[in-house]
Scaffold this active site. Structure first.
Site, mmCIF file in Angstrom:
data_model
loop_
_atom_site.group_PDB
_atom_site.id
_atom_site.type_symbol
_atom_site.label_atom_id
_atom_site.label_comp_id
_atom_site.label_asym_id
_atom_site.label_seq_id
_atom_site.Cartn_x
_atom_site.Cartn_y
_atom_site.Cartn_z
ATOM 1 N N SER A 186 -30.710 -14.770 14.420
ATOM 2 C CA SER A 186 -30.987 -13.462 14.355
ATOM 3 C C SER A 186 -30.100 -12.442 14.453
ATOM 4 O O SER A 186 -29.846 -11.187 14.184
ATOM 5 C CB SER A 186 -32.263 -13.120 15.070
ATOM 6 O OG SER A 186 -32.133 -13.052 16.373
ATOM 7 N N HIS A 214 -36.785 -15.478 10.951
ATOM 8 C CA HIS A 214 -35.586 -14.850 10.005
ATOM 9 C C HIS A 214 -35.555 -15.538 8.521
ATOM 10 O O HIS A 214 -35.011 -14.565 7.904
ATOM 11 C CB HIS A 214 -34.528 -14.399 10.629
ATOM 12 C CG HIS A 214 -34.771 -13.573 11.512
ATOM 13 N ND1 HIS A 214 -34.859 -11.996 11.556
ATOM 14 C CD2 HIS A 214 -34.974 -13.416 13.096
ATOM 15 C CE1 HIS A 214 -35.021 -11.311 12.470
ATOM 16 N NE2 HIS A 214 -35.190 -12.317 13.493
ATOM 17 N N LYS A 244 -42.440 -10.372 10.477
ATOM 18 C CA LYS A 244 -41.137 -9.758 9.945
ATOM 19 C C LYS A 244 -41.445 -9.622 8.482
ATOM 20 O O LYS A 244 -41.837 -8.650 7.907
ATOM 21 C CB LYS A 244 -40.030 -10.648 10.219
ATOM 22 C CG LYS A 244 -39.831 -10.811 11.778
ATOM 23 C CD LYS A 244 -38.698 -11.469 12.392
ATOM 24 C CE LYS A 244 -38.757 -11.951 13.824
ATOM 25 N NZ LYS A 244 -38.638 -10.721 14.587
HETATM 26 N N1 PMP Z 1 -38.566 -16.468 17.021
HETATM 27 C C1 PMP Z 1 -37.512 -15.892 16.540
HETATM 28 C C2 PMP Z 1 -36.450 -16.776 16.147
HETATM 29 C C3 PMP Z 1 -37.432 -14.422 16.583
HETATM 30 O O1 PMP Z 1 -36.543 -13.827 15.867
HETATM 31 C C4 PMP Z 1 -38.509 -13.692 16.800
HETATM 32 C C5 PMP Z 1 -38.812 -12.088 16.607
HETATM 33 N N2 PMP Z 1 -37.955 -11.432 17.570
HETATM 34 C C6 PMP Z 1 -39.818 -14.560 17.435
HETATM 35 C C7 PMP Z 1 -39.670 -15.841 17.255
HETATM 36 C C8 PMP Z 1 -40.874 -13.536 17.843
HETATM 37 O O2 PMP Z 1 -41.845 -13.352 16.936
HETATM 38 P P1 PMP Z 1 -42.911 -12.153 17.176
HETATM 39 O O3 PMP Z 1 -42.142 -10.725 17.198
HETATM 40 O O4 PMP Z 1 -43.639 -12.314 15.880
HETATM 41 O O5 PMP Z 1 -43.589 -12.379 18.571
#
Ligand code: PMP
Length: 397
Positions: A186, A214, A244
């Protein structure tokens, strides 16, 4: 009266963060999180949301949520295993499995929860997990919760992964060994080397776990990084978030029917935390239906991302090695990065700075997240601001 020990702890730690200027002040939005947002009474071009496809404000999703709220109410009323499983949850899970080309899927309340749930339902203290050093915080926490031995490998370094996989499996110390990676990282936007990871996993009989928060909705005609590489039947756990590209909230695991059946009886957030709201589940189902029918939104996302990235590069910015719409502008120095982001904001562009410890020290960046909902005019305006502020601060010439 509050605890003296707590007061002391907070003064020492919170006070120190604030003194160093590292306390993250949150700017509440006074609008939807679309391509233009309102913050502090001012309209800004938004380059900071994960709303990749613009679905967070899509009329079709809103209608699906509203109709479902009218029929089912706003809350699911219980955890999934008591009587909080509504037919809208089952429909979502069926759609997710279809979308991911797996036998089954299970939905959770967030992507974060999903990693808490799935890793510890399968791995325990007699196991080991090979984890990319840049994996998301929720993977790190999920691994800790499992009590398995965590062995970090250098970021996307396949030689290091192979050596550590060999050592772990030949040591005879562990019952099971799993490899876990983000599908798309990310902070830099690079894609995991899944074909090599799967090959190493096959050689050493590792379980495979890909968190595609992502990549889903973005790569593989929307189905994600695993599909992008044609590996749908070779990855054990495909994790995704519904917050997302899907634009709502929630997370899921897609995999074999047996795996999902196991998670339904052993994953703790499924057993002990109230299910996704009916409106959210219906909106997610609508989003998956839209993505299954057309790739129009992905095409717009990639076009916009390509346009912004090329424009920033032309201005002389370092946008790193991103292979996806995630577009970092790497500044380096932390204080300068924060000042740059603040100036962009003052000039009408909302692009958040990301600094140590979220990224390595000295690699501070402003991360841009173009979406399918941005217009060319918005991106041009953002580039004009980038030119003005970059020159003013001596970042570009
Ligand atoms: N896994 C990854 C790789 C992420 O980038 C994120 C989001 N920041 C999450 C899990 C968590 O997802 P959520 O925002 O739906 O809790």
């Amino acid at each position: 009266m509050t605890s003296k020990v707590l007061d002391h702890f907070l003064q020492e730690n919170l006070g120190s963060l604030k003194e160093k200027g590292l306390y993250n002040e949150i700017d509440p939005l006074q609008s939807a999180n679309g391509p233009i947002i309102k913050v502090g009474g001012k309209e800004l071009i938004n380059l900071s949301s994960n709303n990749y496809l613009g679905l967070a404000t899509d009329e079709r999703l809103k209608q699906a949520a509203k109709a479902t709220i009218d029929e089912y109410g706003v809350g699911a009323g219980a955890v999934r295993t008591i009587n909080g499983t509504l037919d809208v949850h089952i429909k979502l899970e069926e759609k997710l499995a279809e979308f991911k080309h797996t036998e089954a899927a299970i939905a959770y309340q967030s992507g974060f929860n999903c990693n808490m749930a799935a890793i510890s339902a399968v791995m325990d203290k007699n196991d080991a997990i090979l984890s990319d050093e840049l994996n998301h915080a929720s993977i790190i926490d999920g691994c800790r919760l499992s009590r398995a031995k965590v062995i970090r490998y250098n970021h996307s370094d396949m030689e290091d992964l192979r050596a550590k996989a060999k050592e772990a499996t030949e040591s005879g110390l562990y019952n099971k060994v799993m490899v876990i990676t983000d599908g798309v990282f990310s902070m830099d936007g690079d894609i995991a080397k899944l074909p090599e990871i799967v090959k190493i996993a096959q050689e050493f009989d590792l379980l495979t776990y890909v968190d595609d928060a992502h990549g889903s909705g973005v790569l593989g005609k929307g189905a994600g990084t695993v599909k992008h590489f044609g590996l749908s039947d070779q990855v054990d756990f495909q994790i995704g978030t519904l917050s997302k590209a899907i634009g709502v909230v929630g997370g899921y695991v897609a995999g074999s029917k047996d795996l999902i059946d196991w998670l339904k009886v052993r994953s703790r957030p499924f057993l002990f935390s109230t299910s996704l709201t009916p409106g959210d589940a219906a909106a997610c189902t609508k989003a998956i239906e839209i993505l299954s029918e057309s790739t129009e939104l992905q095409e717009r996302l990639w076009e916009n991302a390509g346009y912004l990235k090329a424009g920033l590069k032309k201005l002389g910015y370092n946008t790193g090695d991103s292979e996806t719409p995630i577009t970092p502008v790497i500044i380096g120095d932390e204080v300068k990065t924060q000042a740059f982001s603040k100036r962009l904001n003052e000039e009408g562009v909302y692009a958040k700075s990301i600094v140590f410890p979220t990224v390595p020290s000295g690699t501070g960046r402003v991360r841009n997240m173009p979406t399918a909902a941005h217009t060319r005019e918005m991106l041009d305006e953002a580039l004009t601001v980038y030119e003005k502020v970059g020159k003013e601060m001596g970042i570009i010439s």
